[in-house]
Design a protein around this motif. Structure first.
Motif, PDB file in Angstrom:
ATOM      1  N   ALA A  91       0.851  -1.188   0.000  1.00  0.00           N
ATOM      2  CA  ALA A  91       0.000   0.000   0.000  1.00  0.00           C
ATOM      3  C   ALA A  91       0.885   1.235   0.000  1.00  0.00           C
ATOM      4  O   ALA A  91       2.025   1.196   0.460  1.00  0.00           O
ATOM      5  CB  ALA A  91      -0.923   0.009   1.209  1.00  0.00           C
ATOM      6  N   PHE A  92       0.333   2.321  -0.534  1.00  0.00           N
ATOM      7  CA  PHE A  92       1.042   3.600  -0.423  1.00  0.00           C
ATOM      8  C   PHE A  92       0.026   4.722  -0.271  1.00  0.00           C
ATOM      9  O   PHE A  92      -1.160   4.587  -0.604  1.00  0.00           O
ATOM     10  CB  PHE A  92       1.977   3.851  -1.612  1.00  0.00           C
ATOM     11  CG  PHE A  92       1.306   4.218  -2.913  1.00  0.00           C
ATOM     12  CD1 PHE A  92       0.818   5.503  -3.149  1.00  0.00           C
ATOM     13  CD2 PHE A  92       1.199   3.285  -3.938  1.00  0.00           C
ATOM     14  CE1 PHE A  92       0.218   5.843  -4.348  1.00  0.00           C
ATOM     15  CE2 PHE A  92       0.611   3.617  -5.148  1.00  0.00           C
ATOM     16  CZ  PHE A  92       0.112   4.899  -5.346  1.00  0.00           C
ATOM     17  N   ALA A  93       0.508   5.848   0.243  1.00  0.00           N
ATOM     18  CA  ALA A  93      -0.302   7.056   0.374  1.00  0.00           C
ATOM     19  C   ALA A  93       0.629   8.255   0.396  1.00  0.00           C
ATOM     20  O   ALA A  93       1.732   8.175   0.937  1.00  0.00           O
ATOM     21  CB  ALA A  93      -1.143   7.014   1.647  1.00  0.00           C
ATOM     22  N   TYR A  94       0.195   9.356  -0.189  1.00  0.00           N
ATOM     23  CA  TYR A  94       0.976  10.575  -0.075  1.00  0.00           C
ATOM     24  C   TYR A  94       0.044  11.784  -0.024  1.00  0.00           C
ATOM     25  O   TYR A  94      -1.111  11.726  -0.463  1.00  0.00           O
ATOM     26  CB  TYR A  94       2.006  10.715  -1.198  1.00  0.00           C
ATOM     27  CG  TYR A  94       1.478  10.888  -2.606  1.00  0.00           C
ATOM     28  CD1 TYR A  94       1.008  12.124  -3.061  1.00  0.00           C
ATOM     29  CD2 TYR A  94       1.497   9.833  -3.518  1.00  0.00           C
ATOM     30  CE1 TYR A  94       0.557  12.290  -4.352  1.00  0.00           C
ATOM     31  CE2 TYR A  94       1.052   9.994  -4.811  1.00  0.00           C
ATOM     32  CZ  TYR A  94       0.582  11.223  -5.225  1.00  0.00           C
ATOM     33  OH  TYR A  94       0.136  11.383  -6.512  1.00  0.00           O
ATOM     34  N   PHE A 107       3.973   7.681   2.394  1.00  0.00           N
ATOM     35  CA  PHE A 107       3.899   6.403   3.100  1.00  0.00           C
ATOM     36  C   PHE A 107       3.938   5.243   2.114  1.00  0.00           C
ATOM     37  O   PHE A 107       3.289   5.278   1.065  1.00  0.00           O
ATOM     38  CB  PHE A 107       2.615   6.348   3.918  1.00  0.00           C
ATOM     39  CG  PHE A 107       2.251   4.980   4.428  1.00  0.00           C
ATOM     40  CD1 PHE A 107       2.823   4.474   5.577  1.00  0.00           C
ATOM     41  CD2 PHE A 107       1.317   4.197   3.754  1.00  0.00           C
ATOM     42  CE1 PHE A 107       2.482   3.218   6.050  1.00  0.00           C
ATOM     43  CE2 PHE A 107       0.968   2.938   4.214  1.00  0.00           C
ATOM     44  CZ  PHE A 107       1.556   2.454   5.370  1.00  0.00           C
ATOM     45  N   SER A 108       4.701   4.202   2.434  1.00  0.00           N
ATOM     46  CA  SER A 108       4.722   2.975   1.645  1.00  0.00           C
ATOM     47  C   SER A 108       4.989   1.808   2.585  1.00  0.00           C
ATOM     48  O   SER A 108       5.871   1.893   3.446  1.00  0.00           O
ATOM     49  CB  SER A 108       5.806   3.038   0.562  1.00  0.00           C
ATOM     50  OG  SER A 108       5.853   1.835  -0.187  1.00  0.00           O
ATOM     51  N   GLN A 109       4.228   0.732   2.420  1.00  0.00           N
ATOM     52  CA  GLN A 109       4.354  -0.399   3.332  1.00  0.00           C
ATOM     53  C   GLN A 109       4.021  -1.696   2.612  1.00  0.00           C
ATOM     54  O   GLN A 109       2.984  -1.801   1.961  1.00  0.00           O
ATOM     55  CB  GLN A 109       3.400  -0.230   4.519  1.00  0.00           C
ATOM     56  CG  GLN A 109       3.407  -1.359   5.528  1.00  0.00           C
ATOM     57  CD  GLN A 109       4.693  -1.412   6.337  1.00  0.00           C
ATOM     58  OE1 GLN A 109       5.022  -0.442   7.016  1.00  0.00           O
ATOM     59  NE2 GLN A 109       5.418  -2.511   6.251  1.00  0.00           N
ATOM     60  N   ASP A 110       4.911  -2.684   2.698  1.00  0.00           N
ATOM     61  CA  ASP A 110       4.601  -4.023   2.221  1.00  0.00           C
ATOM     62  C   ASP A 110       3.848  -4.770   3.310  1.00  0.00           C
ATOM     63  O   ASP A 110       4.108  -4.589   4.507  1.00  0.00           O
ATOM     64  CB  ASP A 110       5.874  -4.777   1.857  1.00  0.00           C
ATOM     65  CG  ASP A 110       6.567  -4.175   0.650  1.00  0.00           C
ATOM     66  OD1 ASP A 110       5.864  -3.662  -0.244  1.00  0.00           O
ATOM     67  OD2 ASP A 110       7.812  -4.211   0.595  1.00  0.00           O
ATOM     68  N   LYS A 133       1.079  -0.541  12.527  1.00  0.00           N
ATOM     69  CA  LYS A 133       1.141   0.911  12.683  1.00  0.00           C
ATOM     70  C   LYS A 133       0.324   1.678  11.640  1.00  0.00           C
ATOM     71  O   LYS A 133       0.364   2.908  11.621  1.00  0.00           O
ATOM     72  CB  LYS A 133       2.604   1.367  12.600  1.00  0.00           C
ATOM     73  CG  LYS A 133       3.484   0.832  13.703  1.00  0.00           C
ATOM     74  CD  LYS A 133       4.926   1.263  13.526  1.00  0.00           C
ATOM     75  CE  LYS A 133       5.070   2.784  13.557  1.00  0.00           C
ATOM     76  NZ  LYS A 133       6.496   3.213  13.437  1.00  0.00           N
ATOM     77  N   SER A 134      -0.391   0.982  10.769  1.00  0.00           N
ATOM     78  CA  SER A 134      -1.124   1.689   9.717  1.00  0.00           C
ATOM     79  C   SER A 134      -2.449   0.998   9.431  1.00  0.00           C
ATOM     80  O   SER A 134      -2.604  -0.214   9.638  1.00  0.00           O
ATOM     81  CB  SER A 134      -0.284   1.749   8.439  1.00  0.00           C
ATOM     82  OG  SER A 134       0.001   0.446   7.958  1.00  0.00           O
TER      83      SER A 134
END
Length: 343
Positions: A91-94, A107-110, A133-134
């Motif tokens: 996922a990612f978000a900016y 934000f980027s998370q595997d 955490k997300s």
């Protein structure tokens, strides 16, 4: 293989798209290739017949799905995506401040395979991504209204959007090296809510949201260039790469029209220089001026991704048919993208 377009029309007027079928696969197990206006409620690739049918193990590693949401106002642009690549998720978000061209959060998370992500089965469904955490949640009430909730490092989003005045695009087509792909793209939708960052809070009221729900059996090597931007009256989706011209479309005054193959001219060594984008059918010509960009390169040995998404504004013109008057586009906020994945 050529894409067959149904003969019936969804609406009167130049090049209006036909209404979406009940499902993306017919009773004979063959995909209903084409571009349509409207939503379908499922993508069951296990029901495919030859020559598109694949075994369960092959589908597990080639089934790719993503749910992407863009939020745009005069002051801020945000993008959020949840991606399931079959054997893992990410996922990612900016949040990008348009006033001073500052990427405030990126934000980027595997995720853990089979645990972190849950992707909707169709464009009106719910998608989730959760780690310690997300948390990201994209929901729909079934009546065209949507909600995005995000909690992660440096940014929080609570947004509500829809319904849109124009129908969804449904595009279904064959994939070289894969099997079949389908996507649903929205027009611009009225937006409310709030974005909270470490530096400032942003009111989303009066902004425009759009989303991309994609679901298909793709090749291991997949690459594309993409452009998307929307107001409440006008918007477009353009792609050149693995899906050809299948998802190229223009939304104009509540209707949706197909566009021809798109060309993206830009300097890959300087992606923040101006881009020139046009379609072969002479229905769209735009120049894109980037203000900033999100970049991410991953190399996981068995997989890799090279991702660039500039944020900026489009200026130029569009029209719904070759004999129709040109509609001028002036500083319409949106994104382009250059993406290559080995997945």
């Amino acid at each position: 293989m050529s894409i067959q377009q149904p003969a019936s029309r969804h609406d009167e007027g130049p090049a209006a798209l036909p209404a979406a079928p009940a499902g993306v696969i017919g009773a004979d197990g063959l995909p209903r290739f084409g571009r349509y206006a409207g939503q379908v409620d499922g993508f069951d690739w296990a029901a495919l017949a030859a020559p598109y049918a694949r075994g369960a193990l092959w589908r597990r590693f080639h089934h790719k799905r993503w749910h992407y949401v863009a939020l745009a106002t005069e002051h801020v642009f945000c993008a959020v995506a949840i991606v399931d690549v079959g054997w893992t998720s990410t996922a990612f978000a900016y949040a990008f401040d348009r006033d001073d061209a500052d990427m405030m959060a990126n934000f980027s998370q595997d995720g853990l395979p089979g645990i972190s992500a849950s992707l909707a089965g169709h464009a009106g469904g719910a998608s989730r991504f959760r780690t310690r955490k997300s948390n990201i949640a994209i929901d729909s009430d079934g009546a065209g209204r949507h909600r995005l909730e995000l909690r992660c490092d440096h940014v929080e989003i609570d947004a509500e959007f829809g319904p849109g005045a124009a129908p969804l695009l449904l595009a279904v087509g064959p994939i070289a090296g894969g099997a079949v792909h389908a996507t649903q793209k929205s027009s611009g939708m009225p937006l409310t809510g709030q974005v909270r960052t470490w530096r400032d809070d942003y009111d989303l009221a009066g902004g425009v949201a759009s989303y991309d729900y994609s679901n298909g059996l793709l090749a291991r090597e997949t690459a594309w260039r993409w452009a998307s931007a929307h107001s409440l009256e006008l918007g477009f989706n353009l792609q050149a790469g693995y899906f050809g011209a299948n998802e190229n479309a223009l939304w104009l005054d509540g209707r949706i029209y197909p566009l021809g193959p798109a060309h993206f001219l830009y300097d890959a060594s300087d992606p923040l220089a101006r881009w020139h984008i046009f379609t072969e059918d002479d229905l769209l010509e735009l120049h894109f001026t980037p203000d900033g960009a999100r970049r991410e390169d991953k190399n996981l040995l068995v997989a890799a991704s090279r991702y660039l998404q500039p944020i900026g504004t489009f200026t130029g013109w569009v029209r719904s048919g070759p004999e129709q008057p040109k509609r001028m586009v002036h500083q319409l906020v949106g994104v382009t993208e250059d993406h290559h994945s080995r997945w």
